[in-house]
Design a protein around this motif. Structure first.
Motif, short mmCIF file in Angstrom:
data_model
loop_
_atom_site.label_atom_id
_atom_site.label_comp_id
_atom_site.label_asym_id
_atom_site.label_seq_id
_atom_site.Cartn_x
_atom_site.Cartn_y
_atom_site.Cartn_z
N SER A 157 0.83 -1.20 0.00
CA SER A 157 0.00 0.00 0.00
C SER A 157 0.87 1.25 0.00
CB SER A 157 -0.90 -0.01 1.24
OG SER A 157 -1.67 1.17 1.31
N GLY A 158 0.53 2.17 -0.90
CA GLY A 158 1.28 3.42 -0.98
C GLY A 158 2.39 3.40 -2.01
N HIS A 159 2.74 2.24 -2.49
CA HIS A 159 3.76 2.14 -3.54
C HIS A 159 3.13 2.48 -4.88
CE1 HIS A 159 6.89 -0.60 -1.37
NE2 HIS A 159 6.55 0.47 -0.66
N SER A 196 0.24 -10.27 -21.56
CA SER A 196 -0.37 -8.94 -21.35
C SER A 196 -0.44 -8.69 -19.85
CB SER A 196 -1.76 -8.88 -21.98
OG SER A 196 -2.64 -9.82 -21.37
N ALA A 197 -0.39 -7.43 -19.48
CA ALA A 197 -0.45 -7.05 -18.07
C ALA A 197 -1.37 -5.86 -17.92
CB ALA A 197 0.94 -6.74 -17.52
N LYS A 198 -2.07 -5.86 -16.79
CA LYS A 198 -2.98 -4.76 -16.50
C LYS A 198 -2.82 -4.35 -15.05
CE LYS A 198 -6.56 -6.09 -19.84
NZ LYS A 198 -8.00 -6.45 -20.01
N MET A 199 -3.19 -3.11 -14.79
CA MET A 199 -3.23 -2.63 -13.41
C MET A 199 -4.47 -1.75 -13.30
SD MET A 199 -0.19 -1.11 -11.10
CE MET A 199 -0.37 -1.08 -9.32
N PRO A 200 -5.60 -2.34 -13.03
CA PRO A 200 -6.86 -1.58 -13.00
C PRO A 200 -6.97 -0.59 -11.86
CG PRO A 200 -7.22 -3.85 -12.29
CD PRO A 200 -5.80 -3.77 -12.78
N ASN A 201 -6.21 -0.83 -10.78
CA ASN A 201 -6.19 0.12 -9.67
C ASN A 201 -4.88 -0.01 -8.92
OD1 ASN A 201 -6.53 -1.94 -7.48
ND2 ASN A 201 -8.49 -2.25 -8.54
N ALA A 202 -4.68 0.83 -7.94
CA ALA A 202 -3.39 0.91 -7.25
C ALA A 202 -3.08 -0.32 -6.41
CB ALA A 202 -3.36 2.16 -6.37
N SER A 203 -4.05 -1.19 -6.20
CA SER A 203 -3.81 -2.31 -5.31
C SER A 203 -3.88 -3.66 -6.01
CB SER A 203 -4.82 -2.29 -4.16
OG SER A 203 -6.13 -2.35 -4.66
#
Lengths: 112, 111
Positions: A27-29, A66-73
């Motif tokens: 968290s926070g990274h 493929s890679a995704k990051m839908p939100n910060a967590s």
């Protein structure tokens, strides 16, 4: 903090199947990295995100990845279709700017 | 091209002996430098890091490393090795988020 969390820890699948690896950064990274480790090629950076945006995907081996990051967590790394040569340990790491990366325990992928 | 070289693939030392693991890098400027340790089946754990300042940095588990700009080196040392230090050690260089790892040095500790 629990550190970087990866799931599953082990995955065995058959050639041609879709594989999804998951990562929850600390968290926070605001940076998240995906690596692949093999005996032949060592540790390779596949892709990294900053504030959920992919910044450099030049290490992604081919379009099957493929890679995704839908939100910060949360982030996913998907392989479709998988091949035996994709067998490796996949690590996720996160960091804040100007600091070291913290690594997850890895996902050991075996493609039969 | 940017690169990190760990010349020794495998090192064996006796418990209680001193240890030095070598690392050389090839970059235009001074990047951030790291040593990580990986035990079998585990992820990578940071031992120490160098960003700037004092060129001799202390890390966890009694490890230290010295940055030598003139030699482009960042060698890891420990004065007295313990059996629990047996693991794979990776030198890493971060140049503006372009993180490169050396091939690793596997350390075996003899009783």
């Amino acid at each position: 903090d629990a550190g970087v969390i990866q799931s599953p820890r082990h995955e065995v699948t058959e050639m041609g199947q879709e594989v999804t690896l998951r990562c929850k950064p600390i968290s926070g990274h605001d940076y998240l990295f995906w690596y692949r480790q093999t005996m032949m090629r060592g540790l390779e950076l596949l892709i990294y995100f900053n504030n959920n945006v992919p910044i450099d995907d030049s290490g992604m081996p081919e379009d099957r990845f493929s890679a995704k990051m839908p939100n910060a967590s949360f982030s996913t790394l998907k392989i479709q279709p998988s091949e035996p040569r994709d067998s490796a340990v996949y690590f996720c790491a996160s960091r804040t700017a100007g600091n070291e990366q913290f690594f997850g325990p890895g996902t050991r992928l075996t493609v039969l | 091209a940017q690169s990190v070289t760990q010349p020794d693939i495998h090192i064996t030392v006796s418990e209680g002996a001193s240890l030095e693991l070598r690392c050389n890098y090839s970059y235009g400027a001074t990047p951030y430098l790291f040593w990580y340790v990986q035990s079998p089946g585990q992820g990578l754990q940071l031992l120490l890091k160098y960003f700037s300042g004092d060129t001799l940095v202390q890390g966890i588990k009694g490890f230290e490393a010295e940055f030598k700009r003139s030699q482009s080196s960042f060698n890891l040392r420990k004065p007295s090795v313990h059996w629990s230090d047996a693991a794979e050690y990776f030198c890493a260089v971060d140049n503006n988020n372009d993180m490169r790892f050396g091939a690793g040095t596997r350390l075996t500790v003899k009783p």
